[in-house]
Design a protein around this motif. Structure first.
Motif, PDB file in Angstrom:
ATOM      1  N   GLU A 130       1.636   0.320  -5.492  1.00 25.55           N
ATOM      2  CA  GLU A 130       1.101  -0.989  -5.125  1.00 25.55           C
ATOM      3  C   GLU A 130       1.513  -2.067  -6.126  1.00 25.55           C
ATOM      4  N   SER A 180       2.664   4.289   3.841  1.00 24.67           N
ATOM      5  CA  SER A 180       2.783   3.064   3.060  1.00 24.67           C
ATOM      6  C   SER A 180       3.000   1.846   3.941  1.00 24.67           C
ATOM      7  N   LYS A 210       0.874  -1.181   0.000  1.00 27.07           N
ATOM      8  CA  LYS A 210       0.000   0.000   0.000  1.00 27.07           C
ATOM      9  C   LYS A 210       0.904   1.222   0.000  1.00 27.07           C
TER      10      LYS A 210
END
Length: 192
Positions: free
Chosen positions: A75, A101, A54
């Motif tokens: 991603e 992230s 992410k």
């Protein structure tokens, strides 16, 4: 979350045996990092491979006081300081996190053990390395033979939301153009 990450990797690069999956889960580390954090600094030895679950990151180096971006990862992408990772030398790059992230981090020594132990993991590693090499080769060809607008269009095709996720200065640097040129390209594309 580790199951989803491994499923994503498998979807891109091929199946893994249950034993390989179990061992990846043992050695893979989830790392949550904040926007602006630096994962690797110039001069560091970096033996980590980051898989973006992410968020996003960029690799850049410094030249005459300017940052030159040469790699974006979002991603389902891998990112590392390639030269340091493969050759065991100090990194020439920084790796900066572009937004909050989550990464799965694998150490080189663990990757080597997994490759020795599991043929399917070795194939996966080879395929991911090949994909990275092809992307870098395409980038070189793009810089040599495509116009600024064509490079911009290709980047948007690969990462449609990049303008919302990375600073325009970093995007311009990646494309090998000035921020002013990027603004002109964007304005002409938007009919301004």
């Amino acid at each position: 979350m580790m199951d989803e990450i491994i499923a994503s990797i498998v979807a891109q690069f091929g199946t893994l045996s249950p034993g390989a999956i179990k061992d990846v889960k043992k050695v893979g580390q989830l790392q949550k990092v904040n926007k602006g954090d630096i994962l690797v600094k110039e001069g560091d030895y970096s033996y980590e491979l980051y898989f973006v679950a992410k968020g996003g990151a960029r690799a850049y180096y410094l030249k005459d006081g300017k940052t030159i971006t040469d790699w974006f990862a979002f991603e389902n992408d891998f990112i590392s300081s390639i030269v340091s990772f493969f050759l065991g030398v100090p990194s020439q790059h920084y790796i900066e996190v572009l937004e909050d992230s989550t990464f799965m981090v694998l150490q080189l020594k663990d990757i080597e053990v997994l490759c020795d132990k599991y043929h399917d993991f070795e194939r996966l590693a080879r395929m991911s390395t090949t994909k990275t090499m092809l992307q870098l080769q395409q980038r070189i060809v793009s810089l040599q033979f495509k116009s600024s607008k064509e490079r911009y269009d290709s980047l948007l095709e690969k990462y449609p939301q990049i303008e919302l996720r990375a600073p325009l200065g970093d995007i311009a640097s990646y494309l090998g153009i000035t921020q002013e040129t990027l603004s002109r390209i964007r304005n002409s594309k938007n009919g301004i």
